[in-house]
Design an enzyme around this catalytic site. Sequence first.
Site, PDB file in Angstrom:
ATOM      1  N   CYS A   1       0.909  -1.226   0.030  1.00 31.72           N
ATOM      2  CA  CYS A   1       0.011  -0.119  -0.110  1.00 31.72           C
ATOM      3  C   CYS A   1       0.695   1.208  -0.104  1.00 31.72           C
ATOM      4  CB  CYS A   1      -0.799   0.067   1.040  1.00 31.72           C
ATOM      5  SG  CYS A   1      -1.991  -1.523   1.253  1.00 31.72           S
TER       6      CYS A   1
ATOM      7  N   HIS B   1      -3.034   6.818   3.470  1.00 27.82           N
ATOM      8  CA  HIS B   1      -3.729   5.631   2.903  1.00 27.82           C
ATOM      9  C   HIS B   1      -5.080   5.340   3.270  1.00 27.82           C
ATOM     10  CE1 HIS B   1      -4.004   1.738   1.548  1.00 27.82           C
ATOM     11  NE2 HIS B   1      -3.807   0.986   2.729  1.00 27.82           N
TER      12      HIS B   1
ATOM     13  N   ASN C   1     -10.063  -0.035   0.415  1.00 24.90           N
ATOM     14  CA  ASN C   1      -8.822   0.075   0.401  1.00 24.90           C
ATOM     15  C   ASN C   1      -8.287  -0.222  -0.998  1.00 24.90           C
ATOM     16  OD1 ASN C   1      -6.163  -0.387   0.642  1.00 24.90           O
ATOM     17  ND2 ASN C   1      -6.166  -1.576   2.653  1.00 24.90           N
TER      18      ASN C   1
END
Length: 328
Positions: free
Chosen positions: A113, A253, A283
Amino acid sequence: MQSIGIKGMGYYVPENVFTNFDFEKIIDTSDEWIRTRTGIIERRFASKDQATSDLATEASLKAIKNAKISKEDVDMIILATTTADYIAQGAACIVQNKLGLKKIPCFDLNAACTGFIYGLEVAYSLVKSGLYKNILVIGAETLSRIVDMQNRNTCVLFGDGAAAAIIGEVEKGYGFLGFSIGAEGEDNMILKVPAGGSKKPNNEETIKNRENFVIMKGQDVFKFAVSTLPKVTSDALEKAKLKVNDLSMVFPHQANLRIIESAAKRMKFPLEKFYMNLSRYGNTSSASVGIALGEAIEKGLVKKGDNIALTGFGGGLTYGSTIIKWAY
């Protein structure tokens, strides 16, 4: 001294919307359960004929257009992803072909990520070296292909999407002001896909045991994230010679609402200045920070001269942050 920054951003999300109510039909969960624990309401899933390179190409075309350059001006492609089209081939090379470009160097980067932020620092360093002028950095994922639709703790979290940026010279005094990236390899087992790599190749047993899907120790990820995000952002701010109150906006994030809320408290920075769109996209791993930034730019929320922070964490475990004085 040369100033290097983002010359243009682009993002792309698939058309297929998958809501919490859709999950109610296939697993033991509810919209309320998902929403209260994650902040996610819906996410986008790629169609059957879309691969990561397809999403990446769409975002790249927008970034090139917004940077006001031609495709031929791009002299390198860096693609951050954990879900490349194929195991033994970089998806960046496929994007090169889809863009109709020739010969320029292309490679994939896997920092989970945090990949987009890692890619930005690599591109910044290469442009600063004088070897390249316009590097295309992409974060793209089709996480719907590696989530276990029978595991309610993970399948509701992830979505598909892509973001891209053109990195090159910008007006003096603008652009990247500071970076901080790092990793804690001792925690590499917290978030992973157990099978499919050289450690445990896929076979009938791994498929039967559903080891070819993402597994995650949620509480460990949460603890790591809420402690790491403030620290890495603070470190990047120190390198930029700025304080947190000098920031106009933070782009974290987009993993979990509770993580972002906790990070905001630790940073002593208003939650309303943390840009969030995870309620609509979930996500998207390496794409999430870039999608958030691209969307905010479209809405006119980022203006020339604004100091912004991009900050993230991911499997590995990795983490990173960059401070940017926006150039346009």
